[in-house]
Design an enzyme around this catalytic site. Sequence first.
Site, PDB file in Angstrom:
ATOM      1  N   ASP A  45       0.842  -1.197   0.000  1.00 18.75           N
ATOM      2  CA  ASP A  45       0.000   0.000   0.000  1.00 18.75           C
ATOM      3  C   ASP A  45       0.878   1.248   0.000  1.00 18.75           C
ATOM      4  OD1 ASP A  45      -2.888   1.149   0.737  1.00 18.75           O
ATOM      5  OD2 ASP A  45      -1.400   2.207   1.951  1.00 18.75           O
ATOM      6  N   TYR A  50       3.199   9.718  -0.257  1.00 18.51           N
ATOM      7  CA  TYR A  50       4.073   9.028   0.703  1.00 18.51           C
ATOM      8  C   TYR A  50       5.563   9.177   0.373  1.00 18.51           C
ATOM      9  CZ  TYR A  50      -0.005   6.444   2.540  1.00 18.51           C
ATOM     10  OH  TYR A  50      -1.210   6.078   3.094  1.00 18.51           O
ATOM     11  N   LYS A  80      -2.661   5.882  -4.276  1.00 15.90           N
ATOM     12  CA  LYS A  80      -3.772   6.793  -3.984  1.00 15.90           C
ATOM     13  C   LYS A  80      -3.583   8.153  -4.648  1.00 15.90           C
ATOM     14  CE  LYS A  80      -3.874   4.597   0.549  1.00 15.90           C
ATOM     15  NZ  LYS A  80      -2.441   4.327   0.743  1.00 15.90           N
ATOM     16  N   HIS A 113      -7.610   9.471  -1.935  1.00 16.10           N
ATOM     17  CA  HIS A 113      -7.007   9.402  -0.602  1.00 16.10           C
ATOM     18  C   HIS A 113      -7.876  10.046   0.478  1.00 16.10           C
ATOM     19  CE1 HIS A 113      -2.725   9.028   1.241  1.00 16.10           C
ATOM     20  NE2 HIS A 113      -3.642   8.756   2.139  1.00 16.10           N
TER      21      HIS A 113
END
Length: 315
Positions: A45, A50, A80, A113
Amino acid sequence: MDVVLSSGHRMPLIGFGTFTIPLPPPDVLTSIFLEAIEAGYRHFDTAACYGSEGALGRAVAEALDRGLIENRSHIFITTKLWCTDAHPDLVLPALKKSLKRLGLEYVDLYLIHWPARVKEGTEGFDFKGKFLPFDMKGTWEAMEECSKLGLAKSIGVSNFGTKKLSQLLVHATIPPAVNQVEMNLAWQQEKLRTYCSEKGIHVSAWSPLAANGAAWGSLAVMESPLLKEIAVAKGKSVAQVALRWIYEQGSSFIVKSFNKDRMRGNLQILGWELSQEDLERLKLQIPQKRGYAGENYISEDGPYKTVDELWDGDA
């Protein structure tokens, strides 16, 4: 250990999380992800925000080269759409950028997200004065286009409450396959899980151990006397009991540990089960409190003025 999503695609129930602050150097991250693949993780994930997509892509490529996985279809990648790109015209370009960073032709799951949009170019998570109107209908139509083009095998959302899901479902021609939300024994999300179950939306848990170690996390799960008692009786760790509970609710979870032993231990949730008495005590005896209230998304100048508005009053 898979679930079949409403899209018809299979998703491994245990996902490996790739978000951490501070982020280790890319080569260190890649080696951690390779260790996770060697340990047996097959669902990873990540997200545009990120900073881990590139390292994850390199780990997948190396795992294929080394024969740790036979082919691309043997690994499941979730990424996302970030809030800066939550606009109908920006969704497809954003996914293409993620795919480029990952070095992949498609992702297995693409999620919105957050149900929010902020100005393009916004850095970090301080959104004050930067919110823009979020066109949910148009943004979801662009997500559906990503699916139709084969760039995302399944599409879904993250951090959507029941009201937002019902608004989305009014117009959706492809319903969201997944809603990834905070869920753990200290925030069990019964109302939201019931709603999603009725609508055929799979619930995936982020923060399955209450984000022990995160700035906003708590020890509500890992230091629970009841969980410790059950773990001792079962000969399991507290984390294993907490993750097994999520599994027994029919949900998947995204668990993150860069520690080798815990990485492997978090996979050991099969071959045993919680008793009916355990389940009843866990449902009734653990105080319920949301870990991350979403303060970044609550603002006088934004779409959500209160915690209840952001989370649709779900408790």
